[in-house]
Design an enzyme around this catalytic site. Structure first.
Site, mmCIF file in Angstrom:
data_model
loop_
_atom_site.group_PDB
_atom_site.id
_atom_site.type_symbol
_atom_site.label_atom_id
_atom_site.label_comp_id
_atom_site.label_asym_id
_atom_site.label_seq_id
_atom_site.Cartn_x
_atom_site.Cartn_y
_atom_site.Cartn_z
ATOM 1 N N LYS A 66 -23.092 31.321 111.456
ATOM 2 C CA LYS A 66 -24.370 31.319 110.753
ATOM 3 C C LYS A 66 -25.503 31.424 111.747
ATOM 4 C CE LYS A 66 -26.676 30.670 106.868
ATOM 5 N NZ LYS A 66 -27.543 31.798 107.196
ATOM 6 N N LYS A 90 -26.054 22.926 116.279
ATOM 7 C CA LYS A 90 -26.992 22.511 115.231
ATOM 8 C C LYS A 90 -26.292 22.313 113.888
ATOM 9 C CE LYS A 90 -30.956 24.567 115.231
ATOM 10 N NZ LYS A 90 -32.033 25.564 115.030
ATOM 11 N N LYS A 102 -26.135 34.440 116.184
ATOM 12 C CA LYS A 102 -27.537 34.850 116.251
ATOM 13 C C LYS A 102 -27.575 36.355 116.466
ATOM 14 C CE LYS A 102 -31.595 32.750 116.062
ATOM 15 N NZ LYS A 102 -31.908 31.618 115.188
ATOM 16 N N THR A 185 -37.477 24.531 106.696
ATOM 17 C CA THR A 185 -37.518 24.129 108.104
ATOM 18 C C THR A 185 -38.679 23.166 108.332
ATOM 19 O OG1 THR A 185 -36.602 26.284 108.709
ATOM 20 C CG2 THR A 185 -37.494 24.945 110.487
ATOM 21 N N ASN A 216 -44.601 30.138 109.527
ATOM 22 C CA ASN A 216 -43.869 29.569 108.403
ATOM 23 C C ASN A 216 -43.540 28.098 108.620
ATOM 24 O OD1 ASN A 216 -40.903 29.021 107.119
ATOM 25 N ND2 ASN A 216 -42.184 30.253 105.775
ATOM 26 N N SER A 344 -30.185 26.813 103.890
ATOM 27 C CA SER A 344 -29.421 28.061 103.850
ATOM 28 C C SER A 344 -27.992 27.778 103.372
ATOM 29 C CB SER A 344 -29.375 28.718 105.236
ATOM 30 O OG SER A 344 -30.535 29.476 105.458
#
Length: 411
Positions: A66, A90, A102, A185, A216, A344
């Site tokens: 992810k 994480k 990523k 986030t 954001n 997510s």
């Protein structure tokens, strides 16, 4: 020190604390797969232009990989590698069943039209579609990408594999995106801040905050802090910086930014040098922008008592040591900004089940996950007598190592 070197250093420190076997340590560090593709597209004027795209799939011991996809001129293999590895730890810290990945394309999205961005995204998806998937690797938005980018990836992927809403997260609501994802986030940062302040008998109300980055993450975090009675006294982004010792009128600033796309010209505070924000007098400093902003040059002048790492890798290891000696509490990025990947995960679950949640449920579950993760980190700090960064790294690395050993991959 670049992001990859710093991440590797933190990992090795955690591995030593945990007493990991050297063979297992090496296995955990090496990425599962690194992908590099050429993406050639016609520009609107008919000329051809080529960009290089990357996807690093770091680890899948605990579940599908992810991680976000960023469009930025400085995207390079080292940065993508470091961020993929950070995602592995994480997701483990948040205790969600994912590994880390990523991706990115070395481009400046501001120089491309919407149609050029769409063509670039579709070509990139064509090159990697057989290496991502609902149970393999699930991309998400990152710097320079957004819900629309995910919609294009979903559409292009579905041409090859059939309708697959769970293949990406951070999608538009109309295509199966989760309520609460856009704010996740920033809201996760606030839940993390509440958790660490509670350890010191404090709450967000009446605490003074300085926030670097008003995109954001920063704008949502600022809004939620203001809603809870926190006093945001300084804010900066790439357009400028503003300060007000009595607290900035956040609703007015959010409207000004929406109307003008800039912090300049805001009447509710004084102009300040954006470089001064990191050393501004405050209780809590929240870097929400790029990595490496706290370094050995400015760390000695940081006046905040708490640093909440909403950005990825905002604190260099040298700065980490300086801040630690000063008694500054640093809440590490692999925990503090995990709200996005946590929601997510909720989006992915909703897509697989075909059953969507109300926003209240999303936010309630996010708070539960963030609060639980903080207490898990504190438990590791107590066991290993270490700071919060090493508490988080030992927690994440230990969970991935255990999953790897149980699957028998150490041989």
């Amino acid at each position: 020190m670049n992001a990859l070197a710093a991440t590797n250093r933190n990992f090795r420190h955690a591995a030593r604390i945990l007493g990991l076997d050297s063979k297992l340590e090496k296995s955990l560090l090496i990425p599962f797969r690194e992908i590099k593709v050429e993406c050639t597209i016609p520009k609107d004027d008919g000329t051809l232009v080529s960009y290089v795209g990357f996807r690093v799939q770091h680890d899948n011991a605990r579940g599908p990989m992810k991680g976000g996809i960023r469009y930025h001129p400085e995207v390079d293999p080292d940065e993508v590698n470091a961020l993929a590895q950070l995602m592995t730890w994480k997701t483990a810290v948040a205790d969600i069943p994912y590994g880390g990945a990523k991706g990115g394309i070395g481009c400046n999205p501001r120089d491309l039209s919407v149609s050029e961005l769409e063509r670039l995204t579709r070509v990139f998806t064509q090159k990697i579609h057989d290496l991502i998937g609902i149970h393999r690797d699930v991309p998400a938005p990152d710097m320079g990408t957004n819900a629309q980018t995910m919609a294009w990836i979903l559409d292009e992927y579905s041409k090859f594999h059939g309708h697959s809403p769970a293949v990406v997260t951070g999608k538009p609501i109309d295509l199966g995106g989760s309520l609460g994802r856009e704010a996740a986030t920033g809201l996760g940062v606030v839940f993390a801040t509440e958790a660490v302040l509670a350890e010191y008998g404090k709450s967000i109300a009446d605490i003074k905050f300085a926030i670097q980055g008003f995109g954001n993450v920063g704008s949502w975090a600022t809004k939620f802090i203001h809603d809870r009675g926190g006093k945001v006294i300084a804010i900066s982004d790439i357009t400028g910086a503003v300060k007000n010792p009595n607290g900035i009128d956040i609703p007015a600033l959010l409207k000004h930014k929406e109307d003008t796309k800039s912090l300049k010209g805001f009447q509710g505070g004084d102009i300040m040098d954006p470089n001064d924000l990191l050393v501004h007098e405050c209780d809590v400093l929240i870097p929400c922008a790029l990595g490496g902003v706290l370094n050995r040059e400015n760390a000695p002048d940081v006046k905040a008592k708490f640093v909440i790492e909403a950005a990825n890798h905002p604190t260099d290891p040298e700065a980490d040591e300086i801040l630690s000696k000063k008694g500054v509490v640093v809440l590490p990025d692999i925990y503090a900004n995990a709200g996005g990947v946590t929601v997510s995960y909720f989006e992915w679950v909703q897509n697989i089940q075909g059953f969507m949640w109300e926003e209240k449920k999303v936010n309630c579950e996010l708070k539960r996950y963030m609060t639980r993760a903080f207490h898990d980190i504190k438990a590791m700090c107590k066991i290993h007598d270490c700071n919060l960064r090493m508490g988080a790294f030992t927690l994440g690395v230990n969970r991935v190592a255990r999953a790897t050993l149980l699957r028998g991959w150490e041989a």
